[in-house]
Design a protein around this motif. Sequence first.
Motif, PDB file in Angstrom:
ATOM      1  N   GLY A 146       9.969  -1.589 -12.431  1.00  0.00           N
ATOM      2  CA  GLY A 146       9.513  -3.093 -12.343  1.00  0.00           C
ATOM      3  C   GLY A 146      10.174  -4.104 -11.393  1.00  0.00           C
ATOM      4  N   VAL A 147      11.361  -4.149 -11.520  1.00  0.00           N
ATOM      5  CA  VAL A 147      12.297  -5.042 -10.852  1.00  0.00           C
ATOM      6  C   VAL A 147      12.217  -4.961  -9.224  1.00  0.00           C
ATOM      7  CG1 VAL A 147      14.593  -6.316 -10.515  1.00  0.00           C
ATOM      8  CG2 VAL A 147      13.637  -5.600 -12.845  1.00  0.00           C
ATOM      9  N   PHE A 148      12.244  -3.676  -8.830  1.00  0.00           N
ATOM     10  CA  PHE A 148      12.578  -3.356  -7.393  1.00  0.00           C
ATOM     11  C   PHE A 148      11.293  -2.894  -6.874  1.00  0.00           C
ATOM     12  CE2 PHE A 148      16.795  -2.724  -9.122  1.00  0.00           C
ATOM     13  CZ  PHE A 148      17.510  -3.562  -8.410  1.00  0.00           C
ATOM     14  N   GLY A 149      10.119  -2.798  -7.676  1.00  0.00           N
ATOM     15  CA  GLY A 149       8.935  -2.163  -7.103  1.00  0.00           C
ATOM     16  C   GLY A 149       7.710  -3.088  -7.456  1.00  0.00           C
ATOM     17  N   ALA A 158       0.887  -1.251   0.100  1.00  0.00           N
ATOM     18  CA  ALA A 158      -0.059  -0.085   0.009  1.00  0.00           C
ATOM     19  C   ALA A 158       0.934   1.278  -0.070  1.00  0.00           C
ATOM     20  CB  ALA A 158      -0.788   0.038   1.133  1.00  0.00           C
ATOM     21  N   SER A 159       1.848   1.186   0.554  1.00  0.00           N
ATOM     22  CA  SER A 159       2.892   2.220   0.774  1.00  0.00           C
ATOM     23  C   SER A 159       3.345   2.612  -0.517  1.00  0.00           C
ATOM     24  CB  SER A 159       3.947   2.267   1.767  1.00  0.00           C
ATOM     25  OG  SER A 159       3.590   1.942   3.076  1.00  0.00           O
ATOM     26  N   PHE A 160       3.844   1.601  -1.233  1.00  0.00           N
ATOM     27  CA  PHE A 160       4.383   1.666  -2.567  1.00  0.00           C
ATOM     28  C   PHE A 160       3.542   2.126  -3.559  1.00  0.00           C
ATOM     29  CE2 PHE A 160       5.067  -0.165  -6.966  1.00  0.00           C
ATOM     30  CZ  PHE A 160       6.282   0.173  -7.233  1.00  0.00           C
ATOM     31  N   TRP A 161       2.470   1.803  -3.487  1.00  0.00           N
ATOM     32  CA  TRP A 161       1.266   2.266  -4.600  1.00  0.00           C
ATOM     33  C   TRP A 161       0.782   3.734  -4.239  1.00  0.00           C
ATOM     34  CZ3 TRP A 161      -0.021   0.575  -8.955  1.00  0.00           C
ATOM     35  CH2 TRP A 161       0.596  -0.761  -9.624  1.00  0.00           C
ATOM     36  N   GLY A 162       0.522   4.014  -2.957  1.00  0.00           N
ATOM     37  CA  GLY A 162       0.315   5.338  -2.642  1.00  0.00           C
ATOM     38  C   GLY A 162       1.457   6.483  -3.139  1.00  0.00           C
ATOM     39  N   ILE A 199      -6.907  -2.665   4.962  1.00  0.00           N
ATOM     40  CA  ILE A 199      -5.792  -2.564   5.265  1.00  0.00           C
ATOM     41  C   ILE A 199      -4.911  -1.655   4.116  1.00  0.00           C
ATOM     42  CG2 ILE A 199      -3.404  -3.449   5.710  1.00  0.00           C
ATOM     43  CD1 ILE A 199      -4.934  -5.689   6.895  1.00  0.00           C
ATOM     44  N   MET A 200      -5.433  -1.824   2.875  1.00  0.00           N
ATOM     45  CA  MET A 200      -4.983  -1.359   1.580  1.00  0.00           C
ATOM     46  C   MET A 200      -5.293   0.383   1.541  1.00  0.00           C
ATOM     47  SD  MET A 200      -2.825  -2.998  -0.326  1.00  0.00           S
ATOM     48  CE  MET A 200      -3.037  -2.358  -1.837  1.00  0.00           C
ATOM     49  N   LEU A 201      -6.251   0.687   2.386  1.00  0.00           N
ATOM     50  CA  LEU A 201      -6.848   2.005   2.335  1.00  0.00           C
ATOM     51  C   LEU A 201      -5.496   2.789   2.941  1.00  0.00           C
ATOM     52  CD1 LEU A 201     -10.691   1.724   3.510  1.00  0.00           C
ATOM     53  CD2 LEU A 201      -9.404   3.061   1.256  1.00  0.00           C
ATOM     54  N   LEU A 202      -4.750   2.379   3.573  1.00  0.00           N
ATOM     55  CA  LEU A 202      -3.333   3.002   3.755  1.00  0.00           C
ATOM     56  C   LEU A 202      -2.795   3.874   2.603  1.00  0.00           C
ATOM     57  CD1 LEU A 202      -1.011   3.817   6.185  1.00  0.00           C
ATOM     58  CD2 LEU A 202       0.096   1.699   5.095  1.00  0.00           C
ATOM     59  N   GLU A 203      -2.878   3.517   1.473  1.00  0.00           N
ATOM     60  CA  GLU A 203      -2.480   3.991   0.121  1.00  0.00           C
ATOM     61  C   GLU A 203      -3.124   5.294   0.199  1.00  0.00           C
ATOM     62  OE1 GLU A 203      -2.946   3.375  -4.418  1.00  0.00           O
ATOM     63  OE2 GLU A 203      -3.086   1.743  -3.322  1.00  0.00           O
ATOM     64  N   VAL A 204      -4.307   5.536   0.569  1.00  0.00           N
ATOM     65  CA  VAL A 204      -4.627   7.074   0.626  1.00  0.00           C
ATOM     66  C   VAL A 204      -3.954   7.927   1.168  1.00  0.00           C
ATOM     67  CG1 VAL A 204      -6.702   8.677   1.229  1.00  0.00           C
ATOM     68  CG2 VAL A 204      -7.178   6.272   0.258  1.00  0.00           C
ATOM     69  N   VAL A 205      -3.527   7.520   2.574  1.00  0.00           N
ATOM     70  CA  VAL A 205      -2.517   8.376   3.530  1.00  0.00           C
ATOM     71  C   VAL A 205      -1.214   8.363   2.914  1.00  0.00           C
ATOM     72  CG1 VAL A 205      -1.683   8.708   5.910  1.00  0.00           C
ATOM     73  CG2 VAL A 205      -3.916   7.492   5.701  1.00  0.00           C
ATOM     74  N   VAL A 206      -0.633   7.360   2.513  1.00  0.00           N
ATOM     75  CA  VAL A 206       0.626   7.607   1.710  1.00  0.00           C
ATOM     76  C   VAL A 206       0.542   8.380   0.813  1.00  0.00           C
ATOM     77  CG1 VAL A 206       2.402   6.122   0.626  1.00  0.00           C
ATOM     78  CG2 VAL A 206       1.125   5.244   2.861  1.00  0.00           C
ATOM     79  N   GLY A 207      -0.789   8.433  -0.225  1.00  0.00           N
ATOM     80  CA  GLY A 207      -0.600   9.356  -1.443  1.00  0.00           C
ATOM     81  C   GLY A 207      -0.438  10.912  -0.877  1.00  0.00           C
ATOM     82  N   PHE A 259       3.884  -9.592  -2.619  1.00  0.00           N
ATOM     83  CA  PHE A 259       3.276  -9.177  -1.274  1.00  0.00           C
ATOM     84  C   PHE A 259       1.884  -9.225  -1.359  1.00  0.00           C
ATOM     85  CE2 PHE A 259       7.159  -6.552   0.148  1.00  0.00           C
ATOM     86  CZ  PHE A 259       8.089  -7.650   0.161  1.00  0.00           C
ATOM     87  N   VAL A 260       1.137  -8.574  -2.522  1.00  0.00           N
ATOM     88  CA  VAL A 260      -0.377  -8.411  -2.239  1.00  0.00           C
ATOM     89  C   VAL A 260      -0.950  -9.920  -2.656  1.00  0.00           C
ATOM     90  CG1 VAL A 260      -2.188  -7.551  -3.698  1.00  0.00           C
ATOM     91  CG2 VAL A 260      -0.392  -6.235  -3.051  1.00  0.00           C
TER      92      VAL A 260
END
Length: 292
Positions: free
Chosen positions: A220-223, A18-22, A246-254, A230-231
């Motif tokens: 791609g390779v490292f992300g 979620a942090s990565f996608w945010g 839990i994946m809604l954490l992405e909103v905060v990270v964004g 993981f997902v």
Amino acid sequence: MKVAANGWLPVLALLVAASFWGAIWYPSRQLEAMNMAGVWQTLISYGAVFVLVGLFKGLPRLPRIEADRKYLLILFFAAGWTNVAFVLAVLSNEVVRVMIFFYLSPLWTILLGRWVLNEHLTGVSKVALSVSLLGAVVMLWNESMLSTPIGKGDALALSAGIAFALTNVMTRRLQHCSTMLKTQTTWLGVVMISIVMIILLDEPMPDSSPIAWGGAIALGVFGFLLTTLFVVYAVSQMPVQRSSVIMLLEVVVGAVSAWWLANEKIDLQEWIGGALVLGGGLIAVFFQPESE
């Protein structure tokens, strides 16, 4: 207060993803500034991952059960569209509006989980989902949101959210299949959808520097490689009604990444909304019944 029976590892995997996608909007926009269109980004990034893993692991065997093959095909298209549409959305629209439309996905996840997986929404999940969605609304709401017409970026984000929900449900439905099989199916789906979109949009080969090409491959390779693993692993280990919260954490990270990397202001409304999103996530992590 306790962690659900499945333990910390799936939860941590989802938090990292979620942090990565945010924050994915930032490298995507940097690559676009180097003349690399979004569909080419996804093709290069996921293509590099698919080829790299294929060289070491080979192509996994398809399951013998015919129904599983059908669900893998759905996963192929859903995961492919999720990733391509999300990247196109963040490149063509405000990050906040993308999050508004994309993160209706927990609602679609619950409906699909009830229909496909026969997962009933528990009392704890109802509270966690309500608190997190309320937080997302508080965090992202502004007066012009309803007056602004829905555009192409909004439609891409909404469709990506629906496809993301379907991806999670199919991943959970195929929990007895290997993580690698489901992950490689996801990557191949992104590659093929990217190729189709390049043809439909008539996107020329990017006239980009070697740094841009190397950046797309590294992303791609490292992300994407790690976060997809993981997902897929985490969603296979827990009910989708829980993983979607839990994946809604992405909103905060964004929001935080936009403040840090793009100097966007975070006001009191966003802090309150972010606290509610995190609170809903903590409820989902610590207060699930042992039966899950």
